[in-house]
Design an enzyme around this catalytic site. Structure first.
Site, PDB file in Angstrom:
ATOM      1  N   ASN A   1      23.743 -92.094  70.424  1.00  0.00           N
ATOM      2  CA  ASN A   1      23.833 -93.082  69.332  1.00  0.00           C
ATOM      3  C   ASN A   1      25.281 -93.150  68.870  1.00  0.00           C
ATOM      4  OD1 ASN A   1      23.630 -94.590  67.008  1.00  0.00           O
ATOM      5  ND2 ASN A   1      22.523 -93.033  65.830  1.00  0.00           N
ATOM      6  N   TRP A   2      25.957 -94.255  69.211  1.00  0.00           N
ATOM      7  CA  TRP A   2      27.382 -94.374  68.891  1.00  0.00           C
ATOM      8  C   TRP A   2      27.603 -94.834  67.453  1.00  0.00           C
ATOM      9  CZ3 TRP A   2      29.286 -97.141  74.050  1.00  0.00           C
ATOM     10  CH2 TRP A   2      29.140 -96.236  75.104  1.00  0.00           C
ATOM     11  N   LYS A   3      26.519 -95.054  66.729  1.00  0.00           N
ATOM     12  CA  LYS A   3      26.592 -95.457  65.305  1.00  0.00           C
ATOM     13  C   LYS A   3      27.685 -96.524  65.120  1.00  0.00           C
ATOM     14  CE  LYS A   3      25.250 -90.782  64.021  1.00  0.00           C
ATOM     15  NZ  LYS A   3      24.784 -89.997  62.921  1.00  0.00           N
TER      16      LYS A   3
ATOM     17  N   HIS B   1      16.085 -95.012  62.084  1.00  0.00           N
ATOM     18  CA  HIS B   1      17.062 -93.910  62.053  1.00  0.00           C
ATOM     19  C   HIS B   1      17.282 -93.492  60.599  1.00  0.00           C
ATOM     20  CE1 HIS B   1      20.905 -91.822  62.222  1.00  0.00           C
ATOM     21  NE2 HIS B   1      20.575 -91.536  63.481  1.00  0.00           N
TER      22      HIS B   1
ATOM     23  N   GLU C   1      19.829 -92.910  58.908  1.00  0.00           N
ATOM     24  CA  GLU C   1      20.848 -93.660  58.147  1.00  0.00           C
ATOM     25  C   GLU C   1      20.320 -95.024  57.725  1.00  0.00           C
ATOM     26  OE1 GLU C   1      23.876 -92.994  61.086  1.00  0.00           O
ATOM     27  OE2 GLU C   1      23.769 -90.868  60.547  1.00  0.00           O
TER      28      GLU C   1
ATOM     29  N   GLU D   1      14.284 -86.013  64.083  1.00  0.00           N
ATOM     30  CA  GLU D   1      15.648 -85.798  63.596  1.00  0.00           C
ATOM     31  C   GLU D   1      15.586 -85.354  62.134  1.00  0.00           C
ATOM     32  OE1 GLU D   1      18.754 -88.016  65.940  1.00  0.00           O
ATOM     33  OE2 GLU D   1      17.967 -89.490  64.572  1.00  0.00           O
TER      34      GLU D   1
ATOM     35  N   GLY E   1      24.536 -84.988  61.635  1.00  0.00           N
ATOM     36  CA  GLY E   1      25.961 -85.083  61.288  1.00  0.00           C
ATOM     37  C   GLY E   1      26.460 -83.963  60.397  1.00  0.00           C
TER      38      GLY E   1
ATOM     39  N   SER F   1      22.895 -82.719  65.187  1.00  0.00           N
ATOM     40  CA  SER F   1      23.991 -81.796  65.491  1.00  0.00           C
ATOM     41  C   SER F   1      23.878 -81.147  66.871  1.00  0.00           C
ATOM     42  CB  SER F   1      24.119 -80.741  64.387  1.00  0.00           C
ATOM     43  OG  SER F   1      24.454 -81.362  63.153  1.00  0.00           O
TER      44      SER F   1
ATOM     45  N   GLY G   1      24.402 -87.970  68.230  1.00  0.00           N
ATOM     46  CA  GLY G   1      25.301 -88.877  67.520  1.00  0.00           C
ATOM     47  C   GLY G   1      26.745 -88.542  67.840  1.00  0.00           C
ATOM     48  N   GLY G   2      27.384 -87.766  66.956  1.00  0.00           N
ATOM     49  CA  GLY G   2      28.820 -87.486  67.054  1.00  0.00           C
ATOM     50  C   GLY G   2      29.302 -87.093  68.445  1.00  0.00           C
TER      51      GLY G   2
END
Ligand code: PEP
Length: 246
Positions: free
Chosen positions: A7-9, A93, A95, A164, A170, A206, A227-228
């Site tokens: 997920n490149w957000k 998600h 967010e 998640e 994150g 994470s 993600g990150g």
């Protein structure tokens, strides 16, 4: 086969997204060992989809609108993502739920819209830190599953679930693998109420190259949503290589 979804957000702009997908494609990952998908920003998605066509990478949207077309300023529908070659869409998600106020009802409508247009919804669920402290993890997950899936008709389509925990996204505070495995086993049992088929359940929160094997080596964990660590060529490549080696 284990799955690695990135997920490149809103981490990458148009050029950065294209550079990253092209770098990943040069790596030639083994699609028999790892099922790969990336979720670029809507702006970059069409270009990334064209680059990834007929490769080991599927592409997904980070969010969808449930109405196919109309006066919905700023929205892009599940139908439109499907039309440009997307295979997946993240739905619900953390967010989207916690920053943009998406409700379980919104999530349900988005799941239905995905299924109507042959997109596979990756339905994200997870408890908050407050839920955890109040001993309400199972309650929260059961409720999210029920709202998402009760009486849902798959009509030949497919859904994926991503567990998640909100407190792990994150934060660098990943859920410990043994606990994640227990939660996944619980989710798989719950999912039997709603579907005859075995549902793929990913862990997210994470995950990085250094810890990914401790999750994907466990039977109930079908893969990871990252993600990150998915937004850089070196960290994402290292992570995928680690999963290929399992
Ligand atoms: C995510 O965005 O779904 C996620 C799991 O993020 P991170 O890997 O950065 O915790």
């Amino acid at each position: 086969m284990k799955y690695v979804f990135g997920n490149w957000k809103m981490y990458l702009d148009f050029d950065e997204s294209n550079i990253l997908i092209n770098g990943l494609l040069q790596e030639k990952f083994d699609s028999e060992k790892v099922g790969l998908a990336v979720f670029p920003s809507t702006l970059a998605l069409r270009e990334v989809t064209m680059s990834a066509k007929d490769t080991e990478f599927a592409v997904g949207a980070q969010n969808v609108a449930w109405v196919p077309k109309g006066a919905y300023t700023g929205a892009v529908s599940a139908q439109m993502f499907s039309d440009v070659g997307c295979h997946y869409a993240l739905v619900g998600h953390s967010e989207r739920r916690h920053v943009f106020g998406e409700t379980n009802d919104d999530v349900r409508k988005k799941i239905e819209a995905c299924l109507e247009t042959n997109l596979i919804p990756v339905v994200c669920i997870g408890e908050t830190e407050d839920d955890l402290e109040a001993g309400k993890r199972e309650y929260r997950l059961k409720k999210q599953l029920m709202k998402a899936f009760e009486n849902l008709e798959l009509n030949g389509g497919k859904v994926v679930v991503a567990y998640e925990p909100v407190w792990a996204i994150g934060t660098g505070k990943a859920c410990d693998p043994a606990t994640a495995q227990e939660v996944h086993a619980f989710l798989k049992t719950e999912l039997k109420q709603y579907f005859d088929a075995d549902i793929t359940v990913l862990y997210g929160g994470s995950v990085k190259a250094e810890n990914v094997v401790s999750y994907v080596a466990l039977g109930a964990i079908d893969g990871v949503l990252v993600g990150g660590a998915s937004a850089r060529l070196d960290s994402f490549t290292e992570l995928i290589r680690a999963v290929e080696g399992v």
